[in-house]
Motif scaffolding. Sequence first.
Motif, PDB file in Angstrom:
ATOM      1  N   GLU A  63       0.993  -1.112  -0.111  1.00 42.80           N
ATOM      2  CA  GLU A  63      -0.037   0.066   0.081  1.00 42.80           C
ATOM      3  C   GLU A  63       1.087   1.308   0.056  1.00 42.80           C
ATOM      4  N   LEU A  67      -2.198   7.026   5.687  1.00 41.42           N
ATOM      5  CA  LEU A  67      -3.014   7.836   6.717  1.00 41.42           C
ATOM      6  C   LEU A  67      -2.904   7.220   8.165  1.00 41.42           C
ATOM      7  N   LEU A  88       3.405   2.310   2.975  1.00 38.84           N
ATOM      8  CA  LEU A  88       4.504   3.300   2.938  1.00 38.84           C
ATOM      9  C   LEU A  88       3.689   4.801   3.329  1.00 38.84           C
ATOM     10  N   GLU A  89       4.384   5.344   4.292  1.00 38.35           N
ATOM     11  CA  GLU A  89       3.621   6.686   4.691  1.00 38.35           C
ATOM     12  C   GLU A  89       4.700   7.804   4.942  1.00 38.35           C
ATOM     13  N   ALA A  90       4.563   9.128   4.197  1.00 41.14           N
ATOM     14  CA  ALA A  90       5.464  10.052   4.241  1.00 41.14           C
ATOM     15  C   ALA A  90       5.530  10.759   5.744  1.00 41.14           C
ATOM     16  N   GLY A 116       8.486   7.735   5.380  1.00 36.47           N
ATOM     17  CA  GLY A 116       9.161   8.414   4.342  1.00 36.47           C
ATOM     18  C   GLY A 116       8.550   8.587   2.984  1.00 36.47           C
ATOM     19  N   ASP A 139      -2.357   5.257  -3.153  1.00 33.81           N
ATOM     20  CA  ASP A 139      -3.420   6.170  -2.525  1.00 33.81           C
ATOM     21  C   ASP A 139      -2.585   7.096  -1.839  1.00 33.81           C
ATOM     22  N   ASP A 141       0.224  10.970  -2.767  1.00 33.57           N
ATOM     23  CA  ASP A 141       0.265  12.086  -3.363  1.00 33.57           C
ATOM     24  C   ASP A 141       0.000  11.787  -5.058  1.00 33.57           C
ATOM     25  N   TYR A 148       4.469   5.799  -9.295  1.00 32.61           N
ATOM     26  CA  TYR A 148       4.276   4.621  -8.249  1.00 32.61           C
ATOM     27  C   TYR A 148       3.648   3.518  -9.054  1.00 32.61           C
TER      28      TYR A 148
HETATM   29  N1  SAH Z   1      -4.962   5.066   2.114  1.00 34.99           N
HETATM   30  C1  SAH Z   1      -5.804   5.718   3.266  1.00 34.99           C
HETATM   31  C2  SAH Z   1      -5.554   7.070   2.796  1.00 34.99           C
HETATM   32  C3  SAH Z   1      -4.274   7.749   2.499  1.00 34.99           C
HETATM   33  S1  SAH Z   1      -4.481   9.871   2.387  1.00 34.99           S
HETATM   34  C4  SAH Z   1      -6.971   5.194   3.595  1.00 34.99           C
HETATM   35  O1  SAH Z   1      -7.891   4.947   2.599  1.00 34.99           O
HETATM   36  O2  SAH Z   1      -7.312   4.952   4.746  1.00 34.99           O
HETATM   37  C5  SAH Z   1      -2.655   9.810   1.581  1.00 34.99           C
HETATM   38  C6  SAH Z   1      -1.752   9.481   2.557  1.00 34.99           C
HETATM   39  O3  SAH Z   1      -0.430   9.682   1.715  1.00 34.99           O
HETATM   40  C7  SAH Z   1      -1.514  10.690   3.444  1.00 34.99           C
HETATM   41  O4  SAH Z   1      -1.461  10.006   4.922  1.00 34.99           O
HETATM   42  C8  SAH Z   1      -0.262  11.358   3.080  1.00 34.99           C
HETATM   43  O5  SAH Z   1       0.585  11.788   4.082  1.00 34.99           O
HETATM   44  C9  SAH Z   1       0.463  10.337   2.278  1.00 34.99           C
HETATM   45  N2  SAH Z   1       1.371  10.781   1.325  1.00 34.99           N
HETATM   46  C10 SAH Z   1       1.587  12.050   0.705  1.00 34.99           C
HETATM   47  N3  SAH Z   1       2.559  11.921  -0.142  1.00 34.99           N
HETATM   48  C11 SAH Z   1       3.432  10.937  -0.039  1.00 34.99           C
HETATM   49  C12 SAH Z   1       4.621  10.204  -0.202  1.00 34.99           C
HETATM   50  N4  SAH Z   1       5.485  10.887  -1.127  1.00 34.99           N
HETATM   51  N5  SAH Z   1       5.199   9.210   0.022  1.00 34.99           N
HETATM   52  C13 SAH Z   1       4.328   8.416   1.110  1.00 34.99           C
HETATM   53  N6  SAH Z   1       2.942   8.895   1.451  1.00 34.99           N
HETATM   54  C14 SAH Z   1       2.670  10.144   1.147  1.00 34.99           C
END
Ligand code: SAH
Length: 221
Positions: A63, A67, A88-90, A116, A139, A141, A148
């Motif tokens: 994934e 979030l 993966l989450e930034a 990251g 899901d 940015d 991706y």
């Molecule tokens: N999949 C989650 C929603 C994700 S919202 C759900 O449905 O419950 C989008 C997420 O992507 C946010 O938490 C945001 O911080 C993250 N995000 C944004 N840019 C990113 C990047 N470059 N790398 C990883 N995550 C990122």
Amino acid sequence: MSQEQWSEVDRYIKELFVPPDPALDDAMQDSEAAGLPAISVTPSQGKLLFILARAIGARSILEIGTLGGYSTIWLARGLAPGGRLFTLEADPKHAAVARANLARAHLDDAVQVRVGPALETLPQLAARGVGPFDLVFIDADKRNNSAYFEWALRLSHRGTLIIVDNVVRRVALYDEDSEDEDVIGTREFNAALAAEPRVHATIIQTVGSKGYDGFAIAVVR
Ligand code: SAH
Ligand code: DHB
Ligand code: MG
């Protein structure tokens, strides 16, 4: 039909098909309490992710964009016994909320949250020989959707299911001259997906409590 009606029907569907569930309900509540944006997938969309994971007997899921881990819980519950999920989450704050929500759902053994920017953590995963994945959910940015998707293909095998969220939202509302990076990224991604010879793909429009949107579904040939 209005947004009010879409939301009402979404509630009706949720009441029928997604009974109260402490782990999911608390994940949603604690994410909101922590100030995370209310942009997770809806309950019926989460259930769809679960069904798709089950349908393909997924043993490994990737994934991108965690979030608070709401979609992560649905996907991880769809894993076959012993299956693993990387998410993966930034944003470290989002990742911390997600880890707590996953632990409460007893999914902390099956799920690894990597903090990251995904374009940094994806090469790290690949270098470690992680994958190929049976299912990839993109899901994060939207401006990086094409990058991706390329990583998803690289970490896939024949039959891997790749799902991309929010490929209609905003794109459908803005004109073709929009200068919004996420709108441009999504448009470029959709066009590239349509021309991508390595997958069979389509986009499904959706309405519901999150408004008018859609997701792309692709299967690797
Ligand atoms: N999949 C989650 C929603 C994700 S919202 C759900 O449905 O419950 C989008 C997420 O992507 C946010 O938490 C945001 O911080 C993250 N995000 C944004 N840019 C990113 C990047 N470059 N790398 C990883 N995550 C990122
Ligand atoms: C946004 C992001 C999402 O992944 C989503 O499902 C809805 C909204 C956003 O960035 O606004
Ligand atoms: Mg989304």
